[in-house]
Motif scaffolding. Structure first.
Motif, short mmCIF file in Angstrom:
data_model
loop_
_atom_site.label_atom_id
_atom_site.label_comp_id
_atom_site.label_asym_id
_atom_site.label_seq_id
_atom_site.Cartn_x
_atom_site.Cartn_y
_atom_site.Cartn_z
N VAL A 184 0.87 -1.17 0.00
CA VAL A 184 0.00 0.00 0.00
C VAL A 184 0.91 1.22 0.00
O VAL A 184 2.03 1.18 0.53
CB VAL A 184 -0.94 0.00 1.23
N ARG A 185 0.46 2.29 -0.63
CA ARG A 185 1.21 3.54 -0.66
C ARG A 185 0.41 4.63 0.04
O ARG A 185 -0.77 4.84 -0.25
CB ARG A 185 1.51 3.96 -2.10
N PHE A 186 1.06 5.32 0.99
CA PHE A 186 0.49 6.48 1.65
C PHE A 186 1.24 7.73 1.18
O PHE A 186 2.46 7.79 1.30
CB PHE A 186 0.63 6.38 3.18
N THR A 187 0.52 8.70 0.64
CA THR A 187 1.12 10.00 0.35
C THR A 187 0.31 11.05 1.08
O THR A 187 -0.93 11.04 1.04
CB THR A 187 1.14 10.30 -1.17
N ASP A 188 1.03 11.93 1.78
CA ASP A 188 0.36 12.90 2.66
C ASP A 188 1.02 14.26 2.47
O ASP A 188 2.26 14.37 2.45
CB ASP A 188 0.51 12.44 4.11
N TYR A 189 0.19 15.30 2.32
CA TYR A 189 0.69 16.66 2.10
C TYR A 189 -0.09 17.61 3.01
O TYR A 189 -1.32 17.63 3.01
CB TYR A 189 0.51 17.06 0.64
N HIS A 190 0.65 18.40 3.80
CA HIS A 190 0.05 19.42 4.66
C HIS A 190 0.65 20.78 4.34
O HIS A 190 1.88 20.92 4.30
CB HIS A 190 0.31 19.13 6.14
N LYS A 191 -0.21 21.76 4.11
CA LYS A 191 0.21 23.15 3.96
C LYS A 191 -0.41 23.92 5.12
O LYS A 191 -1.63 24.10 5.16
CB LYS A 191 -0.25 23.71 2.62
N ILE A 192 0.42 24.37 6.06
CA ILE A 192 -0.07 24.86 7.35
C ILE A 192 0.34 26.32 7.56
O ILE A 192 1.55 26.65 7.52
CB ILE A 192 0.48 23.98 8.49
N GLU A 193 -0.63 27.18 7.78
CA GLU A 193 -0.36 28.57 8.13
C GLU A 193 0.08 28.63 9.59
O GLU A 193 -0.62 28.16 10.49
CB GLU A 193 -1.63 29.41 7.94
N LEU A 194 1.28 29.18 9.82
CA LEU A 194 1.83 29.22 11.16
C LEU A 194 1.25 30.38 11.97
O LEU A 194 0.82 31.40 11.40
CB LEU A 194 3.35 29.35 11.10
N PRO A 195 1.27 30.28 13.30
CA PRO A 195 0.80 31.40 14.14
C PRO A 195 1.68 32.63 13.91
O PRO A 195 2.87 32.52 13.61
CB PRO A 195 0.95 30.88 15.57
N ALA A 196 1.08 33.80 14.03
CA ALA A 196 1.82 35.05 13.82
C ALA A 196 3.02 35.10 14.77
O ALA A 196 2.91 34.82 15.96
CB ALA A 196 0.91 36.25 14.06
N GLY A 197 4.17 35.42 14.20
CA GLY A 197 5.37 35.59 15.00
C GLY A 197 6.15 34.32 15.24
O GLY A 197 7.19 34.34 15.91
N PHE A 198 5.69 33.18 14.68
CA PHE A 198 6.41 31.93 14.87
C PHE A 198 7.04 31.47 13.55
O PHE A 198 6.48 31.70 12.47
CB PHE A 198 5.47 30.83 15.37
N GLN A 199 8.19 30.85 13.66
CA GLN A 199 8.79 30.24 12.49
C GLN A 199 9.53 28.97 12.90
O GLN A 199 9.86 28.76 14.07
CB GLN A 199 9.74 31.20 11.77
N GLY A 200 9.76 28.12 11.91
CA GLY A 200 10.36 26.83 12.17
C GLY A 200 11.82 26.92 12.55
O GLY A 200 12.54 27.83 12.12
N TYR A 201 12.25 25.94 13.34
CA TYR A 201 13.64 25.87 13.77
C TYR A 201 14.27 24.60 13.19
O TYR A 201 13.68 23.52 13.25
CB TYR A 201 13.71 25.83 15.30
N GLY A 202 15.45 24.74 12.62
CA GLY A 202 16.16 23.59 12.07
C GLY A 202 15.57 23.08 10.77
O GLY A 202 15.77 21.91 10.41
N LEU A 203 14.84 23.92 10.06
CA LEU A 203 14.24 23.51 8.79
C LEU A 203 15.08 24.07 7.64
O LEU A 203 15.74 25.10 7.78
CB LEU A 203 12.80 24.02 8.70
N PRO A 204 15.08 23.46 6.46
CA PRO A 204 14.27 22.28 6.10
C PRO A 204 14.85 20.99 6.71
O PRO A 204 16.03 20.89 6.99
CB PRO A 204 14.35 22.25 4.57
#
Length: 640
Positions: free
Chosen positions: A547-567
């Motif tokens: 079986v193949r699972f493909t999953d895609y999320h496009k998520i609006e972040l809370p104001a003033g927050f950004q990712g750490y250690g990405l990509p």
């Protein structure tokens, strides 16, 4: 390997006088009787009894094909019992036979008690050829013995022949296993060994050629819910006196082949269902949809044992049929449209994947359509509402006998791989500062997964579909709130099954001062299970079916927050699966992508740690938190 391959189907010789008078045939000269005194249990097996619950002391099997094409089978079984479930299986043993064509004799049925005494089991002759053997008293430490012989006085229903298979190791320990196959002239035997190189001892005795496997001190084989079918992991021998598949094909053609003169009802259906303007493929789809969806699966109890396909009038009257009936109906509908179609019989994957020598060992019938360019389309109208051009994984990759001519054609059904059972999800939403994640999702499914959705929902109203789908989606996500769940094309067998909904996961993330730890709610998320938690296995493991699972999320972040250690990206791969995940940030949006392929297959004992390592890596990657940090002026340099 194949041995002693015959040239053609052999005609039987002169009938034996014991066959004429329906008397038991003498087969002990081929395999002299083994007494219980030769295998009597000793104290040395106490530890095995406590571990396994039962130890087989003797399994002595004899199969004889006589010159007149009739068969005798003899079995002598002795076991020491300890566990409650083992004792319960011997309380009452049933045997069935047709008194008109066979004779079944119970020669020995005894219970040997730990104190050295013995009791004869009680034999109760019941109506319609049933024998009940009642063993008493049973308690831990007893030994039971059953010796029986069954003589058949008419050749096999297909032709004068014999085929079968015997395991050379069991799930329980066996102190002695002897398997004897004797074939009289003019017949010849061919056999094939699987997962063993144990050749038989052979000799000639009168007109009989004897093949015998005599094995001692065979260890047990641990089994659980993850163990593959025994034919795929244990040693066994396959044997037959048929040289080819022609007699099998002719037999199934007599029972399954639709009449050459297509009944009037079928002609009318074939003309009324599709439109004249439809292409060939569209016509095939229309007729397939009718046989698959409109004709329900099953038969009336009075027809369950009927081997032939149902009469057309009866089938159309109650609109139901089994795999034989549905396949014959679809073939007739297609042929009336001038489309080449044949019935194929197969043994489904659930019964093991190893191919057999010639013999009538099939449990399913499907349809094969052949186009003018030689390409083939496989359809299973009895599998349920499968998407058009999809076939169940239970059929894929299996050996099939195509009933296209008197000789038949042995072929293999194509395997679709993981992509043939595809679950694809696309999500877009917002992560709030209070750590709740709200998103809209669209899911598309193919193959077995789509079929399972249709089986549960296709004949229900929208209210039921919405309520039950909501429960199903929420069951795997604690605290999930599901809104507006709906199927988009549930009844259209030409398309994958799709559904959509709005989902809210309250308090899904954890907030620690100016940090949010967010875990992506992957579809089909991997997690540790009991079968891969142990440090080693003593038996093979069945890997998850493809079986193949493909999953895609496009998520609006809370104001003033950004990712750490990405990509962030991670990829793992082994013989039984592939895993890839990536998480990145783009213009205050978190982009999360994941693709997982379960590839199926069998994991041998010495490969288990490799699979365990892969599964644990994927499980940890699924469970990793995405770190989101609040940006401030004084911390601005940290993110530049």
């Amino acid at each position: 390997m194949n041995h002693s391959r015959a040239a053609t189907t052999v005609k039987p010789g002169r009938k034996l006088w014991r066959t004429r008078f329906k008397l038991p045939r003498k087969v002990l000269p081929f395999s002299p009787r083994i007494s219980i005194n030769e295998v009597r249990p000793t104290e040395s097996i106490d530890a095995e009894l406590q571990h396994w619950g039962e130890v087989i002391l003797l399994s002595d099997l004899v199969a004889v094909l006589h010159r007149d094409g009739t068969i005798t089978r003899r079995a002598h079984h002795i076991s020491s019992l300890y566990a409650n479930e083992a004792l319960a299986q011997w309380d009452e043993v049933f045997r069935f036979y047709d008194r008109q064509t066979a004779l079944h004799k119970i020669q020995t049925a005894k219970v040997y008690l730990p104190d050295g005494s013995q009791r004869k089991a009680r034999k109760v002759i019941q109506p319609y050829g049933q024998i009940a053997i009642q063993y008493y008293p049973l308690r831990p430490g007893v030994t039971v013995e059953l010796e029986e012989q069954q003589d058949f006085f008419t050749p096999d229903r297909i032709t004068a022949c014999m085929w079968g298979q015997e395991y050379l190791r069991y799930s329980l320990p066996c102190q002695r296993l002897r398997c004897t196959v004797a074939v009289s002239a003019p017949f010849r035997l061919q056999y094939q060994l699987h997962l063993t190189e144990q050749e038989p001892r052979t000799w000639k005795q009168g007109s009989y050629q004897i093949y015998q496997w005599d094995l001692h001190q065979l260890p047990g084989y641990e089994t659980d819910d993850g163990t593959p079918h025994p034919r795929d992991v244990l040693p066994w021998v396959d044997f037959t006196t048929l040289s080819d598949w022609e007699p099998i094909t002719q037999y199934y053609r007599q029972d399954l082949e639709p009449p050459a003169s297509i009944p009037t009802q079928i002609q009318k259906l074939s003309e009324d269902l599709p439109r004249e303007s439809e292409s060939t493929e569209e016509k095939i789809y229309t007729l397939y949809k009718y046989a698959s969806e409109d004709v329900r699966y099953g038969r009336h109890p009075s027809e369950l044992n009927l081997e032939k396909t149902r009469e057309v009038g009866s089938m159309l009257e109650d609109m139901r049929g089994d795999c034989k009936d549905k396949s014959a109906l679809l073939v007739s509908l297609l042929r009336h449209q001038g489309i080449e179609a044949e019935i194929a019989v197969l043994l489904t994957r659930i019964n093991g994947t190893v191919s057999f020598l010639p013999g009538a060992r099939f449990d399913h019938a499907i349809v094969c359509v052949t186009f003018e360019n030689g390409e083939r389309l496989w359809l299973d109208p009895a599998a349920g509402p499968m998407t058009f051009k999809d076939i169940p994984y239970n059929d894929q990759g299996m050996q099939a006998l195509l009933l296209k001519s008197a000789a038949g054609e042995l072929t293999r059904i194509p395997s679709g791989g993981a992509e043939s059972n595809h679950i694809n999800r696309k999500c877009q939403g917002t992560l709030s500062a209070d750590c709740s994640y709200r998103f809209a999702t669209n899911v598309s499914t193919t193959g077995d997964t789509a079929m399972e959705f249709r089986l549960r929902y296709i004949n229900r109203n929208e209210a039921y579909q919405s309520l039950t789908l909501e429960k199903e989606l929420a069951s795997s996500l604690t605290g999930a709130q599901i809104e507006a769940p709906q199927f988009l094309n549930l009844s259209d067998l030409s398309q994958p099954v799709s559904y959509s909904c709005q989902m809210t996961l309250d308090q899904w993330s954890r907030k620690i001062e100016d940090i949010i730890l967010f875990r992506v709610p992957w579809i089909g998320a991997m997690h540790t299970v009991a079968l891969v938690n142990v440090q080693k296995r003593n038996s093979a493991l069945q890997a998850p079916w493809p079986v193949r699972f493909t999953d895609y999320h496009k998520i609006e972040l809370p104001a003033g927050f950004q990712g750490y250690g990405l990509p962030y990206a991670q990829q793992y791969e082994c013989e039984w699966g592939r895993y890839h995940v990536s998480i990145s940030e783009d213009d205050s949006q978190l982009i999360c992508c994941r693709e997982v392929d379960h590839l199926g297959g069998i994991i041998r004992e010495d490969q288990y740690l490799e699979f365990k390592k892969y599964w644990e890596q994927c499980t940890r990657a699924d469970a990793l938190d995405v770190v989101l940090m609040k940006t401030t002026n004084e911390h601005a340099d940290t993110f530049t």
